[in-house]
Design an enzyme around this catalytic site. Structure first.
Site, PDB file in Angstrom:
ATOM      1  N   HIS A  86       0.839  -0.954  -0.219  1.00 29.68           N
ATOM      2  CA  HIS A  86       0.128  -0.100  -0.018  1.00 29.68           C
ATOM      3  C   HIS A  86       0.904   1.265  -0.278  1.00 29.68           C
ATOM      4  O   HIS A  86       1.808   1.311   0.819  1.00 29.68           O
ATOM      5  CB  HIS A  86      -0.821   0.024   1.112  1.00 29.68           C
ATOM      6  CG  HIS A  86      -1.983   1.000   1.195  1.00 29.68           C
ATOM      7  ND1 HIS A  86      -3.115   0.460   0.632  1.00 29.68           N
ATOM      8  CD2 HIS A  86      -1.998   2.360   1.378  1.00 29.68           C
ATOM      9  CE1 HIS A  86      -4.125   1.452   0.623  1.00 29.68           C
ATOM     10  NE2 HIS A  86      -3.590   2.728   1.069  1.00 29.68           N
ATOM     11  N   ASP A 165     -13.939   3.109   6.287  1.00 29.49           N
ATOM     12  CA  ASP A 165     -12.900   4.222   5.654  1.00 29.49           C
ATOM     13  C   ASP A 165     -13.541   4.764   4.519  1.00 29.49           C
ATOM     14  O   ASP A 165     -13.195   5.729   3.996  1.00 29.49           O
ATOM     15  CB  ASP A 165     -11.850   3.018   5.429  1.00 29.49           C
ATOM     16  CG  ASP A 165     -10.644   3.760   4.498  1.00 29.49           C
ATOM     17  OD1 ASP A 165     -10.247   4.694   5.322  1.00 29.49           O
ATOM     18  OD2 ASP A 165     -10.039   3.571   3.384  1.00 29.49           O
ATOM     19  N   ARG A 172     -12.851  13.385   4.036  1.00 22.17           N
ATOM     20  CA  ARG A 172     -11.566  13.976   4.427  1.00 22.17           C
ATOM     21  C   ARG A 172     -11.048  14.717   3.069  1.00 22.17           C
ATOM     22  O   ARG A 172     -10.548  15.658   3.050  1.00 22.17           O
ATOM     23  CB  ARG A 172     -10.338  12.835   4.917  1.00 22.17           C
ATOM     24  CG  ARG A 172     -10.518  12.501   6.278  1.00 22.17           C
ATOM     25  CD  ARG A 172      -9.892  11.360   6.700  1.00 22.17           C
ATOM     26  NE  ARG A 172      -8.432  11.615   6.192  1.00 22.17           N
ATOM     27  CZ  ARG A 172      -7.387  10.547   5.989  1.00 22.17           C
ATOM     28  NH1 ARG A 172      -7.968   9.350   5.626  1.00 22.17           N
ATOM     29  NH2 ARG A 172      -6.129  10.779   5.548  1.00 22.17           N
ATOM     30  N   SER A 187      -6.417   4.803   8.107  1.00 22.03           N
ATOM     31  CA  SER A 187      -6.991   4.787   6.731  1.00 22.03           C
ATOM     32  C   SER A 187      -6.458   3.453   6.104  1.00 22.03           C
ATOM     33  O   SER A 187      -7.048   2.645   5.514  1.00 22.03           O
ATOM     34  CB  SER A 187      -7.170   6.139   6.162  1.00 22.03           C
ATOM     35  OG  SER A 187      -7.433   5.626   4.754  1.00 22.03           O
ATOM     36  N   LYS A 191      -7.568  -1.073   6.047  1.00 19.10           N
ATOM     37  CA  LYS A 191      -7.556  -1.613   4.900  1.00 19.10           C
ATOM     38  C   LYS A 191      -6.688  -3.014   4.929  1.00 19.10           C
ATOM     39  O   LYS A 191      -6.870  -4.026   4.271  1.00 19.10           O
ATOM     40  CB  LYS A 191      -7.475  -0.791   3.576  1.00 19.10           C
ATOM     41  CG  LYS A 191      -8.528   0.068   3.627  1.00 19.10           C
ATOM     42  CD  LYS A 191      -8.482   0.978   2.146  1.00 19.10           C
ATOM     43  CE  LYS A 191      -7.423   2.239   2.069  1.00 19.10           C
ATOM     44  NZ  LYS A 191      -7.770   3.380   2.614  1.00 19.10           N
TER      45      LYS A 191
HETATM   46  N1  URA Z   1      -4.025   6.225   1.445  1.00 25.06           N
HETATM   47  C1  URA Z   1      -5.369   5.905   2.347  1.00 25.06           C
HETATM   48  O1  URA Z   1      -5.493   4.415   1.954  1.00 25.06           O
HETATM   49  N2  URA Z   1      -5.517   6.372   3.209  1.00 25.06           N
HETATM   50  C2  URA Z   1      -5.139   7.888   3.234  1.00 25.06           C
HETATM   51  O2  URA Z   1      -5.411   8.301   4.109  1.00 25.06           O
HETATM   52  C3  URA Z   1      -4.142   8.259   2.666  1.00 25.06           C
HETATM   53  C4  URA Z   1      -3.484   7.444   1.660  1.00 25.06           C
END
Ligand code: URA
Length: 438
Positions: A86, A165, A172, A187, A191
């Site tokens: 990620h 999320d 956001r 966040s 995930k």
């Molecule tokens: N990637 C994400 O999944 N969340 C964020 O807040 C920023 C980048």
């Protein structure tokens, strides 16, 4: 619980700098996910968290509440070792588009819940959805079956997987509450924690195109994510990587897919390829005990011999997309009606790039969104080729703008040129990776 169940009282407590209890955080996130707490109040909560910050225990609880807002999925029993990579978000950050099929070609299972464009950064889901027919709303069972069958899948968080999320992320983006270390960490990690894999690999971006502008701030974010992983007893490594300029050349959606296909065909080198090879190699080294240099060599070979491209074709097909995108991406993907060159107005060495300005210029063309749920235009965006240290000549092309109108194209080109700092002497290129952690 001090708040008597009134979500406004939870917002007020955070506004006043009080540390929230686990029960308060859970109640707020549950109410927000169910829709009982209206968006205005959730937005106020986010701003209070942004300004006041969160204690480590609050971030852990927020992350837990977000994970528990939906189903979870266990991918640890697959035939192949499973990795979830990620990025914290950047400009021309097409790593996932290449990493997922490359990891599969290396014999790993890559399962990814990705996000949409946030602020000036692009989103993997928006990019993949520019492929006609491509679906990202996979059910957890579909995600599991696809990863087992072809080795990779990229899906959205959904009403089943971390729905909290989805709501918070979109709010956001729309309320200037993105650049907060605890909110980003929660966040990103919710995930990663909702889908159990054998390894979480984080690409934490640092620089003008990232939410964290310096390696020091990015390292703090990486440490916050690693702490959450430790709290959940999950294996996690993090790399702090350079985002002081667009990583690849394409800044848009379909344009990024075109670039990814050229990379997967082994036709294109550069920093995007180098970083993806390094991340895939590190995952292989960590999960299979392969020597890191040998692992990186294998990743390079999988890009050159077409095996990663074949995994990409299978993934596109499995998710309902047009598989011919691997043969002729320029024909299959949407194209903007106006394509104008960007021409350097003066000579010099590229010393710095305001990558956020380039991301924002692409978003202004229609490639990003300014309000929650806005549609994006998959065809538009910017291709910007010079990298820090390159010499530019006056009158020479440095990229293209893909726009709906000539006026928009002119504004996009001007924004790209204004984002460059040129100097006379030589400038060393920045490192690709600032630090490896975890
Ligand atoms: N990637 C994400 O999944 N969340 C964020 O807040 C920023 C980048």
């Amino acid at each position: 619980v001090v708040t008597g169940g009134d979500p406004r009282a939870i917002v007020a407590a955070k506004r006043d700098g009080t540390t929230l209890s686990p029960a308060e955080i859970r109640a707020f996130i549950e109410g927000s996910t169910r829709g009982d707490v209206p968006d205005v109040l959730t937005a106020a909560f986010l701003m209070a968290c942004f300004i006041r910050g969160l204690q480590d225990a609050e971030t852990l609880e927020l992350t837990r509440a977000m994970v528990e807002s939906g189903q979870t999925l266990d991918l640890t029993g697959l035939r192949a070792a499973a990795v979830d990579k990620h990025s914290t978000g950047g400009v021309s950050d097409g790593v996932t588009l290449v990493f997922a099929p490359l990891g599969a070609a290396l014999g790993l299972a890559v399962a990814k819940l990705s996000g949409r464009g946030l602020g000036h950064t692009g989103g993997t889901l928006d990019k993949l959805e520019s492929i006609p027919g491509f679906r990202t709303d996979l059910e957890p069972s579909e995600l599991h079956a696809q990863v087992e069958r072809i080795g990779c899948a990229v899906a959205a968080q959904s009403s089943n997987l971390v729905p909290a999320d989805g709501r918070l992320y979109a709010l956001r983006d729309a309320t200037a509450t993105v650049e907060s270390i605890p909110l980003i960490a929660a966040s990103v990690m919710c995930k990663k924690l909702a889908v159990r894999t054998d390894l979480i690999e984080l690409d934490v971006k640092a620089g003008s195109g990232a939410f964290m502008k310096t390696p020091v701030a990015a390292t703090e974010l990486a440490e916050a994510c690693l702490a959450l992983a430790r709290g959940w007893e999950r294996a996690c490594i993090a790399h702090v990587t350079d985002m002081s300029q667009p990583l690849g050349d394409a800044v848009g959606n379909a344009l990024d897919v075109v670039e990814a296909v050229h990379l997967l065909r082994g036709e294109k080198g550069g920093r995007l390829r180098d970083l993806t090879v390094r991340l895939a190699g590190d995952a292989l080294a960590r999960l299979e005990g392969v020597d890191p240099d040998e692992a990186a060599d294998r990743a390079d070979r999988a890009l050159d011999d077409g095996s990663a491209l074949e995994r990409f074709r299978l993934m596109v097909e499995a998710q309902g997309g047009e598989p011919q995108v691997v043969e002729d991406p320029e024909r299959i993907l949407p194209r903007a009606p106006v394509i104008e060159p960007i021409v350097a107005v003066r000579a010099g060495t590229l010393a710095a790039v305001d990558a956020e300005a380039i991301g924002s210029a692409s978003a202004a063309l229609g490639a990003g969104r300014f309000r929650k749920g806005d549609p994006i235009d998959p065809a538009v965006g910017i291709v910007c080729t010079p990298k820090i240290g390159d010499r530019l000549e006056a009158g020479a092309p440095v990229g293209t703008v893909h726009a709906r109108t000539r006026q928009a194209a002119r504004e996009g080109a001007a924004a790209v040129l204004a984002s460059f700092t040129l100097v006379d002497g030589p400038v060393p290129p920045p490192p690709l990776i600032h630090a490896d952690l975890g």
